[in-house]
Design a protein around this motif. Sequence first.
Motif, short mmCIF file in Angstrom:
data_model
loop_
_atom_site.label_atom_id
_atom_site.label_comp_id
_atom_site.label_asym_id
_atom_site.label_seq_id
_atom_site.Cartn_x
_atom_site.Cartn_y
_atom_site.Cartn_z
N LYS A 82 0.83 -1.22 0.00
CA LYS A 82 0.00 0.00 0.00
C LYS A 82 0.85 1.25 0.00
CE LYS A 82 -4.15 -1.87 2.06
NZ LYS A 82 -4.77 -2.22 3.31
N THR A 127 5.48 7.71 6.94
CA THR A 127 4.73 7.70 8.21
C THR A 127 5.70 7.37 9.35
OG1 THR A 127 2.91 6.80 6.94
CG2 THR A 127 2.68 6.75 9.32
N GLY A 167 14.99 7.13 -3.34
CA GLY A 167 15.56 7.43 -2.02
C GLY A 167 16.20 6.20 -1.40
N GLY A 168 15.70 5.82 -0.23
CA GLY A 168 16.22 4.62 0.45
C GLY A 168 16.09 3.38 -0.42
N MET A 194 14.42 15.63 -0.30
CA MET A 194 13.69 15.36 0.95
C MET A 194 14.40 15.97 2.15
SD MET A 194 11.09 13.90 -0.17
CE MET A 194 10.28 13.45 1.38
N LYS A 314 6.04 14.53 -4.73
CA LYS A 314 5.98 13.29 -5.51
C LYS A 314 7.13 13.32 -6.49
CE LYS A 314 1.25 11.65 -5.52
NZ LYS A 314 0.42 10.67 -6.22
#
Length: 316
Positions: A82, A127, A167-168, A194, A314
């Motif tokens: 998700k 999150t 990114g990661g 970021m 985004k």
Amino acid sequence: MDLLKTIMVAVVSIVSSMFSTGVRLLRLPRSVALAARSLGSASATFNLPTIRQELEKFQGGSVELELDEQSGIAVMTLNNPKRLNALTGKMMVDMADHINSLERWTAGKGLVLVGTSGNFCSGGDLTFVRKALHYGEEMAAFQHNTLTRLLNLPLVSVALLQGHALGGGAELSTACDFRVMSSSARIGFVQIKMGVTTGWGATTRLVRLFGRQKALALLTSARVFSAEEAATEGLVDHVLSYALQHEEELAECKKWLASNYCCHDTDLSRAVKSSVVYSDLSRELVESLANERRVFGQFWGGPAQKAALDAKIKHK
Ligand SMILES: CCC(=O)SCCNC(=O)CCNC(=O)[C@H](O)C(C)(C)COP(=O)(O)OP(=O)(O)OC[C@H]1O[C@@H](n2cnc3c(N)ncnc32)[C@H](O)[C@@H]1OP(=O)(O)O
């Protein structure tokens, strides 16, 4: 077998000498990994079991491991669909546990790192990131330990990049020996957008993989590459010729790994990889990661990161 043992003994001896000087990052057999209860640098010491307990509080998603004894190829799957397989604290802990299992898997010669449902990984789970802004260097220390152990497994590893590797997610791919990319996938080291620097060791690994100029370009531009562009830049080793379903692409990737790099005797293959690892066990690697962690800690949780999180960017 004797050759493999000799190499392992030599590697253990080097790793042990690093432990005795307070540098506790690199890995090999389980016995040594268990001894590495903390990861130290010139300026800070990190207690990995304590960090692990803290990371476990950030639940969500999982990482699965499947060992195929017949082919000797394992598949490690990031599973947080998700959120496009973004990594939570719990997933970092799962991954560390699976690396322990892979370190003990003596029949293995290959590993595919993949994300579920057609996406590799969209980076840190934002999150989780928002709740862990006080915990940057500790998380980085945990990830440095896990991903260095992944890089140093006696298995030939490949990241299958599908969908997004951002990114990661892009960082994880550099902890594998090779990168195979789906023709529709995208990869980008977008950390600077970021408000942070790399937290999972990619700066150190990118310089070693591609040299300082290309590493600098990738990290300061935050450019997101299509598969075609990534292949032209030499960021990936193979592009799957046309987009298939997830399972078919995974099968193609395993076939690519098996036919190119896992097609010889298991003991010899592991000995070759262990020799490559041995040649790479330098103090410079450990110090570079420690520096990367310190720099990362200066920006994690800072105003630029908070502004980027608020902006809900985004990376299209
Ligand atoms: C450790 C340091 C780092 O990793 S820095 C990099 C952190 N990652 C990011 O900033 C990626 C942010 N996400 C994006 O840019 C877009 O979601 C991308 C990947 C381009 C996909 O766009 P698009 O195809 O339109 O899908 P979408 O945005 O609707 O996403 C689907 C659901 O997934 C979620 N998602 C995505 N990425 C993350 C993430 N890193 N952490 C947490 N959730 C993520 C989206 O919020 C969206 O969720 P929802 O359906 O709105 O509930």
